[in-house]
Design an enzyme around this catalytic site. Structure first.
Site, mmCIF file in Angstrom:
data_model
loop_
_atom_site.group_PDB
_atom_site.id
_atom_site.type_symbol
_atom_site.label_atom_id
_atom_site.label_comp_id
_atom_site.label_asym_id
_atom_site.label_seq_id
_atom_site.Cartn_x
_atom_site.Cartn_y
_atom_site.Cartn_z
ATOM 1 N N HIS A 24 -20.885 11.772 20.435
ATOM 2 C CA HIS A 24 -21.729 12.471 21.414
ATOM 3 C C HIS A 24 -21.553 13.970 21.222
ATOM 4 O O HIS A 24 -20.442 14.496 21.277
ATOM 5 C CB HIS A 24 -21.386 12.026 22.840
ATOM 6 N N GLU A 27 -19.309 16.541 23.252
ATOM 7 C CA GLU A 27 -17.885 16.241 23.456
ATOM 8 C C GLU A 27 -17.030 16.992 22.416
ATOM 9 O O GLU A 27 -16.381 16.399 21.553
ATOM 10 C CB GLU A 27 -17.677 14.726 23.422
ATOM 11 N N ARG A 82 -26.363 15.120 24.201
ATOM 12 C CA ARG A 82 -25.490 13.947 23.941
ATOM 13 C C ARG A 82 -25.909 13.143 22.707
ATOM 14 O O ARG A 82 -25.070 12.758 21.892
ATOM 15 C CB ARG A 82 -25.528 13.042 25.178
ATOM 16 N N HIS A 152 -14.024 10.011 22.019
ATOM 17 C CA HIS A 152 -15.000 10.607 22.946
ATOM 18 C C HIS A 152 -14.255 11.473 23.963
ATOM 19 O O HIS A 152 -13.018 11.527 23.980
ATOM 20 C CB HIS A 152 -15.732 9.506 23.707
ATOM 21 N N GLU A 226 -11.095 8.402 25.411
ATOM 22 C CA GLU A 226 -11.802 9.403 26.211
ATOM 23 C C GLU A 226 -10.772 10.494 26.515
ATOM 24 O O GLU A 226 -9.861 10.287 27.315
ATOM 25 C CB GLU A 226 -12.320 8.795 27.522
HETATM 26 O O1 LIG Z 1 -19.128 8.595 25.890
HETATM 27 C C1 LIG Z 1 -18.664 8.471 26.998
HETATM 28 C C2 LIG Z 1 -18.444 9.695 27.805
HETATM 29 O O2 LIG Z 1 -19.088 10.714 27.161
HETATM 30 C C3 LIG Z 1 -18.300 7.168 27.586
HETATM 31 C C4 LIG Z 1 -18.670 6.019 26.657
HETATM 32 C C5 LIG Z 1 -18.129 4.733 27.295
HETATM 33 C C6 LIG Z 1 -18.257 3.575 26.363
HETATM 34 C C7 LIG Z 1 -17.184 3.252 25.511
HETATM 35 C C8 LIG Z 1 -17.295 2.167 24.647
HETATM 36 C C9 LIG Z 1 -18.464 1.409 24.600
HETATM 37 C C10 LIG Z 1 -19.544 1.744 25.428
HETATM 38 C C11 LIG Z 1 -19.443 2.834 26.303
HETATM 39 C C12 LIG Z 1 -20.203 5.937 26.569
HETATM 40 O O3 LIG Z 1 -20.865 5.990 27.607
HETATM 41 O O4 LIG Z 1 -20.705 5.821 25.423
HETATM 42 ZN ZN LIG Z 2 -19.035 9.989 24.409
#
Ligand SMILES: O=C(CO)C[C@@H](Cc1ccccc1)C(=O)O
Ligand SMILES: [Zn+2]
Length: 263
Positions: A24, A27, A82, A152, A226
Site C-alpha cells: 500500500h 505505508e 493506497r 504493512h 502492521e
Molecule cells: O493494509 C492494511 C492497513 O493499511 C491492513 C490490511 C489487513 C489485511 C491483512 C491481511 C489480509 C487482508 C487484509 C489490509 O486491509 O489490506
Molecule cells: Zn496496508
C-alpha cells in the site's frame, strides 16, 4: 520490480524467507523497513552471530517496493494513496487494492467490486501486474520458500491466516505461538506492544490477501506485519520513529526466521 536475494552463496538450495514491503503506497515506514533490513543484514553479517547463522543457512528474498507506481504517486500527488495506479476500463477511477487481488476467497468479503473503492479487488485475481509477478515468483520458488512476510502499516499487529474466513488455519496453534514469540522479541527492545492473531478476528475479514494466498499455496509461515503506530501519526509516522521501528521489527523477523530454520 526489484527483488534482492540475500544470503551466503553455497551453491545448494537453501530454505528461504520471502519478504515484501510497500503493498500500500501510503505505508511509507514499510519501504523504509525493507531497505533498512537489507543494509542491516549485509552490514552485520560476520559480526552478529544470529544474522551470520541465518544468512549462512537461509536466503532472504526482499522486495522493498511492491507498488512502485502507487509509491511515486504518494510522493508527487496524493500522500494518502493506497492502491495501484492501473486504469480500470469503464471507470474514471484508478487502481486496485493489491491486498484484495490475490486468489484467496477473492472478492467475497471485506473487498469491493467498485473500481472507485479503496478496497477494489480488481477485474480478476492477479489482474495487477504487480500481483501476477509476485505470485509467479513464489509459485516458481515454492519448494524453497518456507516463510512469506508482507509488511504493512499501521496498527502494531502480527497477523496470520485467515483473513478471508473465520475458520482457523490448519497450523493455527503453531502460527499463533510463533507470532507470540515474535512480538515478545519485538517488545523487548523499546516496549512496543503488538497484538497477534488470525486476520479476520484480529483486524477484519478481508478476502484476496497475499498472506492467505501464500498459505493456501503451501507456505506455512505466512504473516502480515502492521508496523507502528496505533493511530496517533498513522501513515505519517515521524522520522524519529523510523530507526526504532526498524530495529524492533528486525527482532521479530529474526525470531520467525530462526523458527523456520529449526523446524
Ligand atoms: O493494509 C492494511 C492497513 O493499511 C491492513 C490490511 C489487513 C489485511 C491483512 C491481511 C489480509 C487482508 C487484509 C489490509 O486491509 O489490506
Ligand atoms: Zn496496508
Amino acid at each position: 520490480m526489484h527483488l534482492l536475494k540475500i544470503g551466503k552463496n553455497t551453491g545448494s538450495n537453501k530454505p528461504a524467507v520471502f519478504m515484501d514491503c510497500g503493498f500500500h503506497a501510503r505505508e511509507w515506514i514499510t519501504h523504509a523497513f525493507c531497505q533498512w533490513f537489507v543494509n542491516e543484514a549485509v552490514s552485520t553479517y560476520g559480526s552478529d552471530p544470529d544474522m551470520t547463522n541465518l544468512l549462512d543457512r537461509m536466503d532472504f528474498f526482499v522486495l522493498p517496493v511492491f507498488n512502485i507506481d502507487g509509491y511515486e504517486y504518494t510522493w508527487n500527488r496524493d500522500r494518502m494513496w493506497r492502491k495501484t495506479r492501473s486504469k480500470n476500463s469503464g471507470s474514471s477511477c484508478i487502481g486496485t487494492d493489491p491486498n484484495r487481488n490475490f486468489n484467496a476467497g477473492w472478492c467475497t468479503v471485506g473487498a469491493s467490486s467498485n473500481p472507485c473503492s479503496d478496497t477494489y479487488c480488481g477485474s480478476s485475481p492477479e489482474s495487477e501486474i504487480e500481483s501476477k509477478n509476485l505470485a509467479n515468483f513464489i509459485r516458481t520458488n515454492k519448494s524453497v520458500i518456507k516463510a512469506y512476510l508482507t509488511v504493512h502499516s499501521y496498527s502494531q499487529l502480527l497477523l496470520f491466516p485467515y483473513s478471508y474466513k473465520y475458520d482457523l488455519a490448519a497450523h493455527h496453534s503453531e502460527l499463533m505461538s510463533v507470532s507470540q514469540g515474535a512480538i515478545a522479541a519485538l517488545r523487548s527492545l523499546y516496549g512496543t506492544k503488538y497484538t497477534s492473531g488470525p486476520g479476520a478476528a484480529t483486524i477484519y475479514p478481508a478476502a484476496g490477501g497475499s498472506d492467505d494466498w501464500a498459505y493456501d499455496l503451501g507456505v506455512k509461515y505466512s504473516y502480515t506485519f502492521e508496523l507502528r503506530d496505533e493511530g496517533r501519526y498513522g501513515f505519517l509516522l515521524p522520522e524519529s520513529q523510523i530507526k526504532p521501528t526498524c530495529e524492533e521489527t528486525m527482532l521479530a523477523v529474526k525470531y520467525i526466521a530462526n523458527h523456520v530454520l529449526n523446524n
